[in-house]
Design an enzyme around this catalytic site. Structure first.
Site, PDB file in Angstrom:
ATOM      1  N   ASP A  41       0.801  -1.237   0.000  1.00 42.46           N
ATOM      2  CA  ASP A  41       0.000   0.000   0.000  1.00 42.46           C
ATOM      3  C   ASP A  41       0.829   1.280   0.000  1.00 42.46           C
ATOM      4  O   ASP A  41       0.267   2.358   0.227  1.00 42.46           O
ATOM      5  CB  ASP A  41      -0.954   0.044   1.204  1.00 42.46           C
ATOM      6  CG  ASP A  41      -2.240  -0.722   0.951  1.00 42.46           C
ATOM      7  OD1 ASP A  41      -2.461  -1.147  -0.200  1.00 42.46           O
ATOM      8  OD2 ASP A  41      -3.015  -0.913   1.903  1.00 42.46           O
TER       9      ASP A  41
ATOM     10  N   GLU B 194       7.449  -6.699  -7.929  1.00 45.08           N
ATOM     11  CA  GLU B 194       7.286  -7.855  -7.033  1.00 45.08           C
ATOM     12  C   GLU B 194       8.600  -8.642  -6.945  1.00 45.08           C
ATOM     13  O   GLU B 194       8.635  -9.874  -6.948  1.00 45.08           O
ATOM     14  CB  GLU B 194       6.154  -8.770  -7.516  1.00 45.08           C
ATOM     15  CG  GLU B 194       4.818  -8.079  -7.709  1.00 45.08           C
ATOM     16  CD  GLU B 194       4.172  -7.606  -6.406  1.00 45.08           C
ATOM     17  OE1 GLU B 194       4.756  -7.846  -5.329  1.00 45.08           O
ATOM     18  OE2 GLU B 194       3.095  -6.994  -6.465  1.00 45.08           O
ATOM     19  N   ALA B 195       9.695  -7.900  -6.832  1.00 45.18           N
ATOM     20  CA  ALA B 195      11.024  -8.515  -6.853  1.00 45.18           C
ATOM     21  C   ALA B 195      11.303  -9.365  -5.620  1.00 45.18           C
ATOM     22  O   ALA B 195      12.243 -10.170  -5.635  1.00 45.18           O
ATOM     23  CB  ALA B 195      12.093  -7.437  -6.992  1.00 45.18           C
TER      24      ALA B 195
END
Length: 229
Positions: free
Chosen positions: A12, A87-88
């Site tokens: 978020d 999203e590593a």
């Protein structure tokens, strides 16, 4: 000089939004890049933000070799100036090492985006390797907020309204309500007390004490009866 940069923060805090904005800014200046993503909430081969922005991406499977893939594209005549890797945290350590090699030997910028630790406060393998290898680790300035209003620092997994601290490290969910598995960002104090927003609301409704004064979450019986029924 090309760089490997890791943009990190809780859920978020706008990581995917920044990734899409960065791609837009670079493309406006004539640079060519490739977007990678893994296990995005919008589905395979996508990168999306909670603001409603989305675009197609290359899905990062566990067996993807970044070095071989990029070298193959360059050999075929493609021009690549940068990589956006969202999203590593879900990438393997070997994949992060491949990204570092792309920066060092091919002169391509790599911008990675992800959360650092999981719902158990343990480092994800990809995030751990990025912290070890990145030229810069940059914490995003937009702070997500805990239900109490403090800056959120931890990602909590919530199942049926109850915060849990055991289970598989990677389970896809979202911070929206109604999902089977949800995630909620909490400050350290309320993470350590296992007090997510639902537990705080129940405590406020049933006790004459403030949620801040409670040491632990109340026991929430399953739907349809008391515990054990």
């Amino acid at each position: 000089m090309s760089e490997l940069v890791f943009f990190s923060g809780t859920m978020d805090c706008g990581k995917s939004t920044l990734a899409l904005q960065m791609d837009y800014n670079h493309r406006r200046r004539g640079r060519r890049g490739v977007i990678f993503a893994k296990l995005d909430r919008a589905g395979s081969a996508m990168i999306s933000s909670r603001l409603g922005l989305a675009t197609e991406a290359v899905e990062v499977e566990d067996g993807l070799d970044f070095w071989d893939t990029v070298v193959r594209w360059l050999t075929a005549g493609e021009s690549i100036d940068y990589l956006i890797c969202d999203e590593a945290q879900f990438y393997t350590g070997e994949q992060v090492e491949g990204l570092a090699r792309i920066v060092d030997e091919l002169g391509i910028d790599v911008f990675c985006f992800g959360i650092t630790s999981d719902f158990r406060t343990e480092l994800f393998p990809g995030s751990k390797r990025l912290v070890e290898l990145a030229d810069r680790v940059q914490v995003l300035q937009v702070s997500a907020l805990c239900w109490c209003g403090r800056r959120a620092t931890h990602n909590a997994r919530v199942i049926d309204g109850v915060m849990v601290v055991e289970g598989e490290q990677v389970v896809v969910g979202d911070t929206g309500t109604g999902a089977e598995v949800e995630y909620e960002v909490l400050c350290r104090r309320h993470y350590m007390r296992r007090m997510n927003s639902r537990a705080a609301a129940l405590a406020s409704a049933t006790d004459d004490v403030l949620p801040f004064d409670l040491d632990v979450c109340p026991v929430i019986p399953p739907a349809g009866g008391a515990p054990g029924h």
